[in-house]
Design a protein around this motif. Structure first.
Motif, PDB file in Angstrom:
ATOM      1  N   ASN A 128       0.849  -1.201   0.000  1.00  0.00           N
ATOM      2  CA  ASN A 128       0.000   0.000   0.000  1.00  0.00           C
ATOM      3  C   ASN A 128       0.876   1.238   0.000  1.00  0.00           C
ATOM      4  O   ASN A 128       2.054   1.176   0.340  1.00  0.00           O
ATOM      5  N   ASN A 129       0.298   2.357  -0.398  1.00  0.00           N
ATOM      6  CA  ASN A 129       1.065   3.608  -0.460  1.00  0.00           C
ATOM      7  C   ASN A 129       1.231   4.260   0.903  1.00  0.00           C
ATOM      8  O   ASN A 129       2.113   5.078   1.098  1.00  0.00           O
ATOM      9  N   LYS A 130       0.387   3.904   1.845  1.00  0.00           N
ATOM     10  CA  LYS A 130       0.449   4.513   3.179  1.00  0.00           C
ATOM     11  C   LYS A 130       1.445   3.806   4.081  1.00  0.00           C
ATOM     12  O   LYS A 130       1.707   4.254   5.186  1.00  0.00           O
ATOM     13  N   GLU A 140      -3.581  -3.004  -1.126  1.00  0.00           N
ATOM     14  CA  GLU A 140      -4.260  -2.292  -2.214  1.00  0.00           C
ATOM     15  C   GLU A 140      -3.882  -2.994  -3.511  1.00  0.00           C
ATOM     16  O   GLU A 140      -2.751  -2.887  -3.972  1.00  0.00           O
ATOM     17  N   LYS A 141      -4.849  -3.694  -4.098  1.00  0.00           N
ATOM     18  CA  LYS A 141      -4.533  -4.519  -5.267  1.00  0.00           C
ATOM     19  C   LYS A 141      -4.105  -3.686  -6.477  1.00  0.00           C
ATOM     20  O   LYS A 141      -3.265  -4.112  -7.253  1.00  0.00           O
ATOM     21  N   ASP A 142      -4.635  -2.482  -6.647  1.00  0.00           N
ATOM     22  CA  ASP A 142      -4.244  -1.641  -7.787  1.00  0.00           C
ATOM     23  C   ASP A 142      -2.789  -1.186  -7.675  1.00  0.00           C
ATOM     24  O   ASP A 142      -2.074  -1.122  -8.676  1.00  0.00           O
ATOM     25  N   VAL A 143      -2.353  -0.885  -6.476  1.00  0.00           N
ATOM     26  CA  VAL A 143      -0.967  -0.461  -6.253  1.00  0.00           C
ATOM     27  C   VAL A 143      -0.013  -1.619  -6.553  1.00  0.00           C
ATOM     28  O   VAL A 143       1.000  -1.456  -7.237  1.00  0.00           O
ATOM     29  N   VAL A 144      -0.352  -2.802  -6.069  1.00  0.00           N
ATOM     30  CA  VAL A 144       0.494  -3.982  -6.282  1.00  0.00           C
ATOM     31  C   VAL A 144       0.523  -4.348  -7.761  1.00  0.00           C
ATOM     32  O   VAL A 144       1.582  -4.637  -8.321  1.00  0.00           O
ATOM     33  N   LEU A 145      -0.625  -4.310  -8.428  1.00  0.00           N
ATOM     34  CA  LEU A 145      -0.698  -4.650  -9.852  1.00  0.00           C
ATOM     35  C   LEU A 145       0.150  -3.690 -10.687  1.00  0.00           C
ATOM     36  O   LEU A 145       0.862  -4.111 -11.598  1.00  0.00           O
ATOM     37  N   VAL A 153       7.303  -8.443 -14.017  1.00  0.00           N
ATOM     38  CA  VAL A 153       6.965  -9.746 -13.446  1.00  0.00           C
ATOM     39  C   VAL A 153       5.810 -10.377 -14.213  1.00  0.00           C
ATOM     40  O   VAL A 153       5.793 -11.582 -14.468  1.00  0.00           O
ATOM     41  N   LEU A 154       4.847  -9.579 -14.647  1.00  0.00           N
ATOM     42  CA  LEU A 154       3.690 -10.127 -15.363  1.00  0.00           C
ATOM     43  C   LEU A 154       4.100 -10.748 -16.695  1.00  0.00           C
ATOM     44  O   LEU A 154       3.532 -11.767 -17.098  1.00  0.00           O
ATOM     45  N   GLU A 155       5.104 -10.172 -17.367  1.00  0.00           N
ATOM     46  CA  GLU A 155       5.571 -10.748 -18.629  1.00  0.00           C
ATOM     47  C   GLU A 155       6.208 -12.108 -18.398  1.00  0.00           C
ATOM     48  O   GLU A 155       6.024 -13.034 -19.180  1.00  0.00           O
ATOM     49  N   VAL A 156       6.953 -12.248 -17.310  1.00  0.00           N
ATOM     50  CA  VAL A 156       7.570 -13.535 -16.981  1.00  0.00           C
ATOM     51  C   VAL A 156       6.483 -14.569 -16.694  1.00  0.00           C
ATOM     52  O   VAL A 156       6.572 -15.722 -17.135  1.00  0.00           O
ATOM     53  N   VAL A 157       5.442 -14.160 -15.984  1.00  0.00           N
ATOM     54  CA  VAL A 157       4.337 -15.075 -15.688  1.00  0.00           C
ATOM     55  C   VAL A 157       3.630 -15.477 -16.974  1.00  0.00           C
ATOM     56  O   VAL A 157       3.279 -16.650 -17.164  1.00  0.00           O
TER      57      VAL A 157
END
Length: 179
Positions: free
Chosen positions: A77-79, A86-91, A99-103
Protein backbone atom coordinates in the motif's frame (compact mmCIF):
# COMPACT_ATOMS: atom_id res chain seq x y z
CA UNK A 1 46.71 33.83 -11.15
CA UNK A 2 47.18 32.15 -14.53
CA UNK A 3 50.75 31.09 -15.36
CA UNK A 4 50.79 33.17 -18.57
CA UNK A 5 49.99 36.32 -16.59
CA UNK A 6 52.75 35.54 -14.11
CA UNK A 7 55.25 35.04 -16.97
CA UNK A 8 54.14 38.35 -18.48
CA UNK A 9 54.74 40.15 -15.19
CA UNK A 10 58.18 38.50 -14.82
CA UNK A 11 59.20 39.64 -18.29
CA UNK A 12 58.52 43.29 -17.45
CA UNK A 13 61.48 45.65 -17.17
CA UNK A 14 60.15 47.37 -14.07
CA UNK A 15 60.97 46.01 -10.63
CA UNK A 16 57.48 46.18 -9.09
CA UNK A 17 55.75 43.77 -11.58
CA UNK A 18 58.73 41.40 -11.32
CA UNK A 19 58.51 41.43 -7.52
CA UNK A 20 54.77 40.85 -7.74
CA UNK A 21 55.34 37.91 -10.15
CA UNK A 22 58.00 36.35 -7.91
CA UNK A 23 55.59 36.50 -4.93
CA UNK A 24 52.88 34.88 -7.04
CA UNK A 25 55.24 32.24 -8.36
CA UNK A 26 56.33 31.00 -4.91
CA UNK A 27 52.89 29.64 -3.86
CA UNK A 28 52.31 28.18 -7.31
CA UNK A 29 55.73 26.47 -7.19
CA UNK A 30 54.83 25.06 -3.78
CA UNK A 31 51.47 23.88 -5.16
CA UNK A 32 53.22 22.34 -8.19
CA UNK A 33 55.70 20.45 -6.02
CA UNK A 34 52.82 19.27 -3.81
CA UNK A 35 50.90 18.03 -6.86
CA UNK A 36 53.97 16.23 -8.18
CA UNK A 37 54.52 14.57 -4.81
CA UNK A 38 50.88 13.39 -4.89
CA UNK A 39 51.39 11.94 -8.37
CA UNK A 40 49.42 14.49 -10.37
CA UNK A 41 51.17 15.21 -13.65
CA UNK A 42 49.05 18.05 -15.05
CA UNK A 43 49.97 21.55 -13.93
CA UNK A 44 46.69 23.16 -14.88
CA UNK A 45 43.68 23.10 -12.64
CA UNK A 46 40.97 20.65 -13.64
CA UNK A 47 37.75 22.16 -14.81
CA UNK A 48 34.44 21.08 -13.33
CA UNK A 49 33.67 19.26 -16.58
CA UNK A 50 36.96 17.33 -16.45
CA UNK A 51 36.36 16.37 -12.81
CA UNK A 52 32.87 15.14 -13.70
CA UNK A 53 34.23 13.20 -16.69
CA UNK A 54 36.91 11.55 -14.53
CA UNK A 55 34.39 10.64 -11.84
CA UNK A 56 31.98 9.24 -14.44
CA UNK A 57 34.77 7.17 -16.02
CA UNK A 58 35.78 5.75 -12.62
CA UNK A 59 32.13 4.93 -11.85
CA UNK A 60 31.67 3.12 -15.16
CA UNK A 61 34.87 1.14 -14.59
CA UNK A 62 33.64 0.13 -11.16
CA UNK A 63 30.21 -0.88 -12.48
CA UNK A 64 31.80 -3.02 -15.21
CA UNK A 65 33.81 -4.97 -12.63
CA UNK A 66 30.85 -5.68 -10.34
CA UNK A 67 28.01 -8.16 -10.68
CA UNK A 68 24.97 -6.34 -9.29
CA UNK A 69 22.00 -8.23 -7.89
CA UNK A 70 18.65 -6.62 -7.32
CA UNK A 71 15.80 -7.59 -5.06
CA UNK A 72 12.40 -6.37 -6.14
CA UNK A 73 10.18 -5.39 -3.22
CA UNK A 74 6.46 -4.89 -3.72
CA UNK A 75 4.77 -2.37 -1.45
CA UNK A 76 1.31 -3.56 -0.44
CA UNK A 77 0.00 0.00 0.00
CA UNK A 78 1.06 3.61 -0.46
CA UNK A 79 0.45 4.51 3.18
CA UNK A 80 2.96 1.89 4.36
CA UNK A 81 0.53 0.56 6.95
CA UNK A 82 0.59 -3.06 8.12
CA UNK A 83 -2.21 -5.50 7.24
CA UNK A 84 -3.48 -3.30 4.40
CA UNK A 85 -3.42 -4.50 0.79
CA UNK A 86 -4.26 -2.29 -2.21
CA UNK A 87 -4.53 -4.52 -5.27
CA UNK A 88 -4.24 -1.64 -7.79
CA UNK A 89 -0.97 -0.46 -6.25
CA UNK A 90 0.49 -3.98 -6.28
CA UNK A 91 -0.70 -4.65 -9.85
CA UNK A 92 0.89 -1.43 -11.11
CA UNK A 93 4.24 -2.39 -9.49
CA UNK A 94 4.09 -5.87 -11.00
CA UNK A 95 3.42 -4.42 -14.46
CA UNK A 96 6.24 -1.91 -14.27
CA UNK A 97 8.79 -4.43 -12.96
CA UNK A 98 8.16 -6.96 -15.74
CA UNK A 99 6.96 -9.75 -13.45
CA UNK A 100 3.69 -10.13 -15.36
CA UNK A 101 5.57 -10.75 -18.63
CA UNK A 102 7.57 -13.53 -16.98
CA UNK A 103 4.34 -15.08 -15.69
CA UNK A 104 2.79 -14.86 -19.18
CA UNK A 105 5.79 -16.66 -20.71
CA UNK A 106 5.60 -19.35 -18.03
CA UNK A 107 1.87 -19.79 -18.57
CA UNK A 108 2.27 -20.01 -22.32
CA UNK A 109 4.35 -23.12 -21.69
CA UNK A 110 7.89 -21.86 -22.29
CA UNK A 111 9.29 -21.46 -18.77
CA UNK A 112 12.91 -22.30 -19.65
CA UNK A 113 14.85 -19.78 -21.66
CA UNK A 114 18.45 -19.74 -22.80
CA UNK A 115 20.42 -17.33 -24.97
CA UNK A 116 21.69 -18.64 -28.29
CA UNK A 117 25.26 -18.13 -27.04
CA UNK A 118 24.62 -20.28 -23.95
CA UNK A 119 22.90 -23.01 -25.96
CA UNK A 120 25.61 -23.05 -28.65
CA UNK A 121 28.34 -23.19 -26.02
CA UNK A 122 26.64 -26.05 -24.19
CA UNK A 123 25.32 -28.18 -27.08
CA UNK A 124 27.21 -26.91 -30.16
CA UNK A 125 29.84 -29.64 -29.94
CA UNK A 126 27.17 -32.28 -30.53
CA UNK A 127 26.56 -31.24 -34.12
CA UNK A 128 27.54 -33.80 -36.72
CA UNK A 129 27.61 -31.19 -39.50
CA UNK A 130 30.31 -28.67 -38.55
CA UNK A 131 30.24 -26.88 -41.89
CA UNK A 132 27.05 -24.95 -41.05
CA UNK A 133 27.35 -21.24 -40.29
CA UNK A 134 29.04 -20.56 -36.96
CA UNK A 135 26.61 -17.98 -35.58
CA UNK A 136 25.04 -18.97 -32.25
CA UNK A 137 21.54 -18.81 -33.77
CA UNK A 138 22.40 -21.17 -36.62
CA UNK A 139 24.21 -23.55 -34.26
CA UNK A 140 21.15 -23.63 -31.97
CA UNK A 141 18.75 -24.37 -34.82
CA UNK A 142 21.10 -27.00 -36.30
CA UNK A 143 21.35 -28.88 -32.99
CA UNK A 144 17.58 -28.83 -32.50
CA UNK A 145 17.01 -30.09 -36.07
CA UNK A 146 19.73 -32.75 -35.84
CA UNK A 147 18.16 -34.37 -32.77
CA UNK A 148 14.62 -34.10 -34.17
CA UNK A 149 13.31 -31.92 -31.36
CA UNK A 150 9.69 -31.25 -32.28
CA UNK A 151 9.05 -27.60 -33.23
CA UNK A 152 6.18 -27.40 -30.72
CA UNK A 153 8.69 -28.04 -27.93
CA UNK A 154 10.55 -24.77 -28.39
CA UNK A 155 10.34 -21.26 -29.83
CA UNK A 156 13.28 -19.46 -31.42
CA UNK A 157 13.61 -15.77 -30.67
CA UNK A 158 16.12 -13.22 -31.94
CA UNK A 159 18.38 -13.60 -28.91
CA UNK A 160 16.94 -16.52 -26.93
CA UNK A 161 15.47 -19.99 -27.19
CA UNK A 162 12.31 -20.71 -25.20
CA UNK A 163 11.62 -24.33 -24.22
CA UNK A 164 8.51 -26.04 -22.96
CA UNK A 165 8.80 -27.59 -19.55
CA UNK A 166 11.25 -30.52 -19.46
CA UNK A 167 12.62 -30.09 -22.99
CA UNK A 168 16.14 -29.15 -21.92
CA UNK A 169 16.30 -32.41 -19.95
CA UNK A 170 15.17 -34.36 -23.02
CA UNK A 171 17.87 -32.74 -25.16
CA UNK A 172 20.44 -33.56 -22.49
CA UNK A 173 19.13 -37.12 -22.15
CA UNK A 174 19.21 -37.66 -25.92
CA UNK A 175 22.76 -36.31 -26.06
CA UNK A 176 23.94 -38.67 -23.32
CA UNK A 177 22.65 -41.68 -25.24
CA UNK A 178 23.85 -40.42 -28.61
CA UNK A 179 27.51 -40.29 -27.52
Amino acid sequence: MHSDAIRLLSSCTYELPQLFASNLRKPSQMRTSLLLSLGVTGFQKQSVGMKFKDQLFKLLQRLETTKPHFICCIKPNNKQLPNMFEKDVVLQQLRSSGVLEVVKISRSGYPTQMTHQQFARRYGLLRLDHEVSQTPLSISVAVLDQYNIHPDAYQVGYTKLFFRSGQVFIIFYVNQHAC
